[in-house]
Design an enzyme around this catalytic site. Sequence first.
Site, PDB file in Angstrom:
ATOM      1  N   GLY A  72     -43.746  41.321 -28.055  1.00 56.22           N
ATOM      2  CA  GLY A  72     -45.193  41.131 -28.119  1.00 56.22           C
ATOM      3  C   GLY A  72     -45.718  41.313 -29.536  1.00 56.22           C
ATOM      4  O   GLY A  72     -46.617  40.595 -29.983  1.00 56.22           O
ATOM      5  N   SER A  73     -45.163  42.265 -30.254  1.00 56.20           N
ATOM      6  CA  SER A  73     -45.616  42.508 -31.631  1.00 56.20           C
ATOM      7  C   SER A  73     -45.363  41.281 -32.508  1.00 56.20           C
ATOM      8  O   SER A  73     -46.220  40.904 -33.313  1.00 56.20           O
ATOM      9  CB  SER A  73     -44.888  43.718 -32.222  1.00 56.20           C
ATOM     10  OG  SER A  73     -45.163  44.875 -31.474  1.00 56.20           O
ATOM     11  N   ASN A 153     -54.287  48.385 -23.440  1.00 53.47           N
ATOM     12  CA  ASN A 153     -53.085  49.095 -23.002  1.00 53.47           C
ATOM     13  C   ASN A 153     -53.336  50.561 -22.675  1.00 53.47           C
ATOM     14  O   ASN A 153     -52.551  51.178 -21.977  1.00 53.47           O
ATOM     15  CB  ASN A 153     -51.978  48.979 -24.044  1.00 53.47           C
ATOM     16  CG  ASN A 153     -52.467  49.258 -25.436  1.00 53.47           C
ATOM     17  OD1 ASN A 153     -53.380  48.589 -25.927  1.00 53.47           O
ATOM     18  ND2 ASN A 153     -51.884  50.244 -26.086  1.00 53.47           N
ATOM     19  N   GLN A 181     -50.622  43.218 -21.796  1.00 51.86           N
ATOM     20  CA  GLN A 181     -50.850  44.050 -20.601  1.00 51.86           C
ATOM     21  C   GLN A 181     -51.351  43.228 -19.413  1.00 51.86           C
ATOM     22  O   GLN A 181     -51.312  43.708 -18.287  1.00 51.86           O
ATOM     23  CB  GLN A 181     -51.871  45.156 -20.908  1.00 51.86           C
ATOM     24  CG  GLN A 181     -51.343  46.269 -21.787  1.00 51.86           C
ATOM     25  CD  GLN A 181     -50.255  47.109 -21.134  1.00 51.86           C
ATOM     26  OE1 GLN A 181     -50.164  47.218 -19.911  1.00 51.86           O
ATOM     27  NE2 GLN A 181     -49.408  47.698 -21.957  1.00 51.86           N
ATOM     28  N   SER A 201     -45.166  39.843 -23.410  1.00 47.84           N
ATOM     29  CA  SER A 201     -43.917  40.551 -23.672  1.00 47.84           C
ATOM     30  C   SER A 201     -43.242  40.907 -22.362  1.00 47.84           C
ATOM     31  O   SER A 201     -43.884  41.480 -21.470  1.00 47.84           O
ATOM     32  CB  SER A 201     -44.212  41.816 -24.474  1.00 47.84           C
ATOM     33  OG  SER A 201     -43.020  42.546 -24.685  1.00 47.84           O
ATOM     34  N   HIS A 203     -41.030  43.117 -21.290  1.00 45.09           N
ATOM     35  CA  HIS A 203     -40.755  44.480 -20.782  1.00 45.09           C
ATOM     36  C   HIS A 203     -41.969  45.167 -20.180  1.00 45.09           C
ATOM     37  O   HIS A 203     -41.860  46.276 -19.659  1.00 45.09           O
ATOM     38  CB  HIS A 203     -40.101  45.349 -21.862  1.00 45.09           C
ATOM     39  CG  HIS A 203     -41.005  45.880 -22.931  1.00 45.09           C
ATOM     40  ND1 HIS A 203     -41.443  47.186 -22.932  1.00 45.09           N
ATOM     41  CD2 HIS A 203     -41.537  45.317 -24.034  1.00 45.09           C
ATOM     42  CE1 HIS A 203     -42.197  47.399 -24.005  1.00 45.09           C
ATOM     43  NE2 HIS A 203     -42.274  46.269 -24.693  1.00 45.09           N
ATOM     44  N   CYS A 326     -47.416  54.780 -28.810  1.00 42.33           N
ATOM     45  CA  CYS A 326     -47.226  54.604 -30.245  1.00 42.33           C
ATOM     46  C   CYS A 326     -47.948  55.680 -31.043  1.00 42.33           C
ATOM     47  O   CYS A 326     -47.609  55.948 -32.179  1.00 42.33           O
ATOM     48  CB  CYS A 326     -47.752  53.243 -30.691  1.00 42.33           C
ATOM     49  SG  CYS A 326     -47.281  51.924 -29.599  1.00 42.33           S
TER      50      CYS A 326
END
Length: 388
Positions: A72-73, A153, A181, A201, A203, A326
């Site tokens: 995603g990043s 998120n 998300q 993303s 995961h 994070c």
Amino acid sequence: MENFIYVDNAATTSVSKEALNAMLPFFEQNFGNPSSIYPLGQTANKALNDARETVASCLGAKASEIFFTSCGSESNNWAIKGIAHKMLKKGKNHIITTVFEHHAVLHTVKALENEGFSVTYLEVHEDGIVRLDELESAITEKTALVTIMYANNEIGTIQPIKEIGEICRKHNVLFHTDAVQAAGKVEINVYKQNIDLLSLSAHKFHGPKGVGALYIKNGISIEPLIEGGAQEKNRRAGTENVAGIIGLSVALKDACDNMEERNKKLIAMRDKLINNLLTIKCSRLNGHPTKRLPDNVNMCFEGIEGEGLLLLLSAKGVYASSGSACTSGSLDPSHVLLAIGLSHEVAHGSLRISLSDENTDKDIDYILEVLPPIIDRLRSMSPIWENK
Ligand SMILES: *Cc1c(COP(=O)(O)O)cnc(C)c1O
């Protein structure tokens, strides 16, 4: 049976059996490089194209508009930098975002600011929702891109994406959304919602880590982030993570096919948690009560530290989070909680519980049994808590 309750699904999720089983052959017998012309390569290439079709159909997009990335990043970095650099050549150097994006967006626009771009950070107010009139009045003839997350998120609030897209279209400005998300949890249709670029993303919806996708509407020109080979139509170099991409597509399809039924169950569990935890004195729910993800609970309890709460919950076998994964390890409270107007002191006492359909009503009952005594204990030890 596991001896813990996992309620940190906004940080990551387990890989579903279906996704894992679909992936395994692509580590073993079907290990070919999809760019190779012999049958082994073509088997991988066919699976890759099928996965692209599947992902596209889950988003209401065309297969030619789906590009696979490493996470995603990367999707966020590519969308924002790739569009910004392209638009700069047309004299546009302004970006609009919000104060409470994921760091993969915030740090990316910060890097562009350092290059000379100007950035407007929209407020999200105490309900965690942007105001459309504020967005519209921030747009100028220099605006290159609007990037606003689909769902947050930390506090789970869902933005009025279709309306944001309409405003961007009206002013001829490109619209990117970080839907990491949201994908698999809320219905997404990129055409109906006027979305030009969208990040996701695997995961976060029971696919594997290390694989993501970026939807780029046909006709949009964007600079590549990763230079090299001709993969992904010359737009994103690097041999494709075939197994990961298969896992992503299977997990996303499963999430989209079963969304309605799962969300019903998730919302019931979410609201049971929220309603019961709100009976604890000096507690509050963060973010909008209904315009939020079906799996997200985010609360503050005055007079305690989130870190202490997490440790004691973990000792009871409950794995949750305080703010964003994070930011834990940093002393500053979450930028998201500050953005909705909480004081530093209150923001420090936050707890995020993010559910998945693997959770059961028994898990919720157990959390509701162990959590209140932990809060009492922490408050009794707290120098800042005066028995209110
Ligand atoms: C997890 C997350 C990301 C980052 O995705 P990775 O695949 O971990 O790089 C970006 N945005 C949001 C909203 C997220 O929740």
